[in-house]
Structure formats: C-alpha cells, structure tokens
Design a protein around this motif. Sequence first.
Motif, PDB file in Angstrom:
ATOM      1  N   ILE A  55      52.961  58.003  29.734  1.00 14.64           N
ATOM      2  CA  ILE A  55      52.666  59.417  30.473  1.00 14.64           C
ATOM      3  C   ILE A  55      51.272  58.991  31.192  1.00 14.64           C
ATOM      4  O   ILE A  55      51.163  59.640  32.486  1.00 14.64           O
ATOM      5  N   ALA A  56      50.300  58.245  30.501  1.00 13.95           N
ATOM      6  CA  ALA A  56      49.196  58.007  31.197  1.00 13.95           C
ATOM      7  C   ALA A  56      49.322  57.268  32.489  1.00 13.95           C
ATOM      8  O   ALA A  56      48.533  57.487  33.649  1.00 13.95           O
ATOM      9  N   ALA A  57      50.292  56.341  32.379  1.00 19.72           N
ATOM     10  CA  ALA A  57      50.565  55.455  33.659  1.00 19.72           C
ATOM     11  C   ALA A  57      51.223  56.371  34.745  1.00 19.72           C
ATOM     12  O   ALA A  57      51.017  56.307  35.846  1.00 19.72           O
ATOM     13  N   HIS A  58      51.955  57.399  34.399  1.00 24.06           N
ATOM     14  CA  HIS A  58      52.616  58.245  35.439  1.00 24.06           C
ATOM     15  C   HIS A  58      51.496  59.083  36.272  1.00 24.06           C
ATOM     16  O   HIS A  58      51.720  59.328  37.200  1.00 24.06           O
ATOM     17  N   ILE A  59      50.552  59.414  35.357  1.00 29.29           N
ATOM     18  CA  ILE A  59      49.553  60.251  35.777  1.00 29.29           C
ATOM     19  C   ILE A  59      48.620  59.342  36.596  1.00 29.29           C
ATOM     20  O   ILE A  59      48.346  59.933  37.919  1.00 29.29           O
ATOM     21  N   ALA A  60      48.370  58.069  36.381  1.00 29.48           N
ATOM     22  CA  ALA A  60      47.567  57.257  37.208  1.00 29.48           C
ATOM     23  C   ALA A  60      48.378  57.032  38.678  1.00 29.48           C
ATOM     24  O   ALA A  60      47.547  56.857  39.568  1.00 29.48           O
ATOM     25  N   LEU A  61      49.623  56.779  38.477  1.00 32.02           N
ATOM     26  CA  LEU A  61      50.367  56.437  39.582  1.00 32.02           C
ATOM     27  C   LEU A  61      50.083  57.402  40.540  1.00 32.02           C
ATOM     28  O   LEU A  61      49.949  57.363  41.739  1.00 32.02           O
ATOM     29  N   PHE A  62      50.222  58.944  40.253  1.00 29.13           N
ATOM     30  CA  PHE A  62      50.373  59.990  41.267  1.00 29.13           C
ATOM     31  C   PHE A  62      49.010  60.399  41.540  1.00 29.13           C
ATOM     32  O   PHE A  62      48.936  60.921  42.536  1.00 29.13           O
ATOM     33  N   GLU A  63      47.979  60.222  40.715  1.00 28.06           N
ATOM     34  CA  GLU A  63      46.933  60.318  40.926  1.00 28.06           C
ATOM     35  C   GLU A  63      46.345  59.498  42.208  1.00 28.06           C
ATOM     36  O   GLU A  63      45.334  59.796  43.016  1.00 28.06           O
ATOM     37  N   GLY A  64      46.772  58.280  42.113  1.00 23.80           N
ATOM     38  CA  GLY A  64      46.468  57.295  43.051  1.00 23.80           C
ATOM     39  C   GLY A  64      46.929  57.629  44.490  1.00 23.80           C
ATOM     40  O   GLY A  64      46.445  57.105  45.532  1.00 23.80           O
ATOM     41  N   MET A  65      47.894  58.660  44.570  1.00 22.04           N
ATOM     42  CA  MET A  65      48.580  59.116  45.881  1.00 22.04           C
ATOM     43  C   MET A  65      47.497  59.531  46.785  1.00 22.04           C
ATOM     44  O   MET A  65      47.718  59.436  48.208  1.00 22.04           O
ATOM     45  N   LYS A  66      46.570  59.997  46.472  1.00 19.43           N
ATOM     46  CA  LYS A  66      45.529  60.609  47.506  1.00 19.43           C
ATOM     47  C   LYS A  66      44.811  59.435  48.178  1.00 19.43           C
ATOM     48  O   LYS A  66      44.546  59.760  49.574  1.00 19.43           O
ATOM     49  N   LEU A  67      44.869  58.320  47.681  1.00 17.50           N
ATOM     50  CA  LEU A  67      44.536  57.143  48.419  1.00 17.50           C
ATOM     51  C   LEU A  67      45.306  56.710  49.687  1.00 17.50           C
ATOM     52  O   LEU A  67      44.955  56.286  50.585  1.00 17.50           O
ATOM     53  N   CYS A  68      46.410  57.440  49.712  1.00 19.28           N
ATOM     54  CA  CYS A  68      47.392  57.070  50.671  1.00 19.28           C
ATOM     55  C   CYS A  68      46.874  57.823  51.922  1.00 19.28           C
ATOM     56  O   CYS A  68      47.461  57.587  52.979  1.00 19.28           O
ATOM     57  N   SER A  69      45.859  58.582  51.766  1.00 15.62           N
ATOM     58  CA  SER A  69      45.253  59.342  53.097  1.00 15.62           C
ATOM     59  C   SER A  69      44.758  58.270  53.860  1.00 15.62           C
ATOM     60  O   SER A  69      44.697  58.489  55.168  1.00 15.62           O
ATOM     61  N   LEU A  70      44.475  57.112  53.429  1.00 17.83           N
ATOM     62  CA  LEU A  70      43.953  56.101  54.214  1.00 17.83           C
ATOM     63  C   LEU A  70      44.946  55.224  54.967  1.00 17.83           C
ATOM     64  O   LEU A  70      44.799  54.195  55.648  1.00 17.83           O
ATOM     65  N   PHE A  71      46.081  55.736  54.684  1.00 20.13           N
ATOM     66  CA  PHE A  71      47.604  54.945  55.384  1.00 20.13           C
ATOM     67  C   PHE A  71      47.620  53.429  55.081  1.00 20.13           C
ATOM     68  O   PHE A  71      47.543  52.552  55.719  1.00 20.13           O
ATOM     69  N   PRO A  72      47.242  53.062  53.799  1.00 21.20           N
ATOM     70  CA  PRO A  72      47.412  51.699  53.271  1.00 21.20           C
ATOM     71  C   PRO A  72      48.846  51.127  53.336  1.00 21.20           C
ATOM     72  O   PRO A  72      49.793  51.753  53.670  1.00 21.20           O
ATOM     73  N   LYS A  73      48.776  49.669  53.774  1.00 17.95           N
ATOM     74  CA  LYS A  73      49.985  48.975  53.879  1.00 17.95           C
ATOM     75  C   LYS A  73      50.683  48.771  52.412  1.00 17.95           C
ATOM     76  O   LYS A  73      52.038  48.744  52.265  1.00 17.95           O
ATOM     77  N   TYR A  74      49.989  48.425  51.512  1.00 20.40           N
ATOM     78  CA  TYR A  74      50.288  48.369  50.035  1.00 20.40           C
ATOM     79  C   TYR A  74      49.748  49.364  49.240  1.00 20.40           C
ATOM     80  O   TYR A  74      48.717  49.536  49.075  1.00 20.40           O
ATOM     81  N   TYR A  75      50.495  49.368  47.895  1.00 26.73           N
ATOM     82  CA  TYR A  75      50.129  50.122  46.775  1.00 26.73           C
ATOM     83  C   TYR A  75      50.370  49.289  45.551  1.00 26.73           C
ATOM     84  O   TYR A  75      51.315  49.188  45.416  1.00 26.73           O
ATOM     85  N   ASP A  76      49.088  48.535  45.002  1.00 26.40           N
ATOM     86  CA  ASP A  76      49.420  47.445  43.982  1.00 26.40           C
ATOM     87  C   ASP A  76      49.338  48.461  42.672  1.00 26.40           C
ATOM     88  O   ASP A  76      48.264  48.861  42.314  1.00 26.40           O
ATOM     89  N   ILE A  77      50.536  48.331  41.719  1.00 23.18           N
ATOM     90  CA  ILE A  77      50.502  49.140  40.501  1.00 23.18           C
ATOM     91  C   ILE A  77      50.721  48.050  39.517  1.00 23.18           C
ATOM     92  O   ILE A  77      51.151  48.606  38.449  1.00 23.18           O
ATOM     93  N   ALA A  78      50.390  46.780  39.473  1.00 27.65           N
ATOM     94  CA  ALA A  78      50.576  46.013  38.633  1.00 27.65           C
ATOM     95  C   ALA A  78      50.011  46.252  37.396  1.00 27.65           C
ATOM     96  O   ALA A  78      50.636  45.978  36.307  1.00 27.65           O
TER      97      ALA A  78
END
Length: 452
Positions: A55-78
């Motif tokens: 559950i914590a990983a799912h929260i981290a994944l979606f909290e990170g979506m705000k950084l997509c405001s920068l139009f990144p090429k990649y989202y590294d979730i390793a």
Amino acid sequence: MKIEVIKIDDLTIHEHHLDIIYSADRFKFSTKIFYHDLSFSTLIEKYNQSVIERIAAHIALFEGMKLCSLFPKYYDIAKIAKNLEKPVLDLFIQIYQGVFGQHWYENNVKDYQQPEIIYPQASLGESHPVAILENTSTILAGCGGGKDSILAMKMLEESGIPFASMQYSHSVYGKPDVQHNLIAGVLAHVNPVKSHKISIYDDFIDYSFLKLYFPENSGITVPETPVSIFESLFLMLDGGYSYLSLAHEKSANTGNLFWQELDREINHQWGKGFVAEQILDNFIRKNLLSNFKYFSILQPIYDFRIFRNFSKYPEVLPKIHSCNIKKPWCKKCPKCAYVWVGLMAFFPPDIVDAVFETNLFDDEDLFPIFREMLGLSQHTPFECIGEIDESRLMMKRCFEKGLSGQSLDMFAQEILSDTTIDWQKIEQKYNYVYEQEHAIPDWLFEQIKGLL
C-alpha cells in the motif's frame, strides 16, 4: 530546461508516517505523510509487512505524479517495483491522462501523453488482495471542511448510520494546525464515532522551485483525490472500515471545455468524477483490499441541490471553508465567488454577509470570473465549481431575491434578457435526484435517499 527522469529514490515506513524521497534529474524533493492516530508497527502485526509495504508503494507511485508537471521523459519506479503489479501502471496512465488534461491545455502541450514508466525487467510483483479485518458497519467519511462533506455526514447521522471522519491537511494550504482546527469546527456539528487526521508535508509544491527553474510552466498539478484514496487505506485497515465515502457531486462529471486540437474534454475535476471513482474502486478491490468499497454519497445530485439541502443547517455556515488560496476565504478566486453565489441563492443574505463581510457581486476583480462561470468566456474557471446552467440558475435566484451588484447587472443584461432560456427545464435538471447514476451500496442508498 528539460527534465529527463523523475524517480522514487527512497520510501521509508516510520512508526507514524511515510517518508518518500523523489528526484527530478539532479533535484531532490520530499513528501512526508503523517497519520496522527495510527501505529505502523501495530498495523504490521495485525496484517503483515508485505501488505503495508504494498500500500505504501502505491501511495508513493501516485504522490510522484505531481512531478509529471515537469513533463519528464521517464518515471523510474525501480525502488518500489516489487511491491507493485502491472495493473497499477495502467491505472497510473488512466489517472494521469484524466487529471492532467488541464495542464496540457494551459501549457499548450499537444504531443505528450505521459512519461514512460521504467523499472528492471521481471521486477514487478503480483496482485494479492487481502481482506479488511474486523469488518464493521462504520463508514469512513472524508471531511475537507466544505459544504459537501458536512452535508454528507449530516445525512449519515440523520439516517442512523455510524461513521468515522477522515481529514487531512497539506502544507500547500498553510499551517497544518490551522487547517485541522478549521475542519474541527465543522466536525463539531456532527458526532463521528472516531476522527482521523492525516498531515502531508511536500516541499516540491511548497517551495519556489517551479517559479525559479520553470517560469514558463503554468503550475503544479496534483492528483489530489486519487492519491488521498490510497492514503486512506491504512486507516481502513486499522479501523476495520470497508466503506469509504467522499462527497463529490454530480457536477464534477462535466468538463470546463472541449479542446478541439486534441479532440478531448478538459475537466479540472476529473479525479473527483464518477468515471475516476469507478476505476479506483475496481482497482483497489481487485488488487489490494478484497472487501473495499469506495463511493460518493452525493453523486446522485448536482451542486444546486446540495446548496439547497445545506441551507437546512445555517448554524454550520460560519464554519465551512472551501478556498484553496487562503483559508477560510480569500474572496478573490473562482471558488469563493461560486460558493458565494450558492450561499446567497439559498441562505438569508445577512448570514452570508456575516461570514464574507463584502458584496462579491460588486468586486471588479471577480467580474471576469463571474462571466466565465456564466458561460460568457472561452471556458469555465478551472476550479471545483458547477456547470454553466447551474451557476445561472443560482444567479437568477440571487437576482429574484433583490440582491444587487455589478455582476448581477451583467447577468440581467446578458442572460436574463434571453427569453429563449427554459428556466423550468433547467431547474428540473439540477434539482433532481438521479437514482441510477451512482455507486452507493443499495442498502445505504435506501436509507439516505429521502435526504438527498
């Protein structure tokens, strides 16, 4: 400047909070999520480490979506990939494309669909939904401090349905104690069996990073509702709550405009809408919590009827707050203007005046905002407000009550003068209870429908 990679660098589960570290190329950011009445060590004993980490990983994944405001090429979730499953990556894209339409439009970006999500091959986990233990009949009800959430809780209370409240503060809205105290003033008018608090501290949103390094960017977009759903899951596990009820109205399903160049509707409120609600509900039940149910108790009605129903509780009006700029009210934004209209339409003016202490209809700064609300501009304001005809209907009620102001004069000249408008038909639409278009459990709907 362009951002190549956003990344989850670290996720730590402490006794009472999650600590997530992100990066955007060489820049570092932190998101901390505090649960005021929850012990993670106790929760791990009750379930197990892997359930909590997933559950914590799912929260981290979606909290990170705000950084997509920068139009990144990649989202590294390793870092968290082993605690995710393939369906959540598909969900991430669905949520991103629904929520970020406004961001594309404001930045005139027409050739960016989403970041490519990267992780080591074969590192994803599998879905292992677990049951919420000690399942109770108590509903976990979100409370943001506005008219919608207090009306929803009043309905539950008057129907004799036990509920616990869930409130959260965010550093972007100011000091957490101020936010929690404001919400506490609203909750004083109902009797939840338990009150839960979440506090979020986010330096990506808080700091001047975007203005200094990306001044051409329109701003940061956050999937606030979807990520809050995932953040509530720990409370549901801890309290034995199978039902999560928020207070999103039918009006949230309508977009602000149709963008011809991308052939798609742009909806500021997409994350609150019925489609997003169904997607999130189905995903969590299939992949995380097998006896979970998420719904909006106000989905059968429009904002017009919500204001009307809320007028039964004038004692609560001085305590509500909905402004996202300066709580409780900045009195200069579309949200303040819209709520003002709705309150003036249904409450005695002196009660509203005692709260706002000014006539917003006479504020020249709000004149263009009222025009947007009434459908006299390119699109409606990018805020959580109702449809054009809904705003017109409430403005008409204000005019008929003898209220005055520059914006009401404009309404009379440009809208009321149109004799082709069928006001009776409009009111029938917005003052109706839509009994089929919602996901409220049947047993619950039978008990509360008379209050809708």
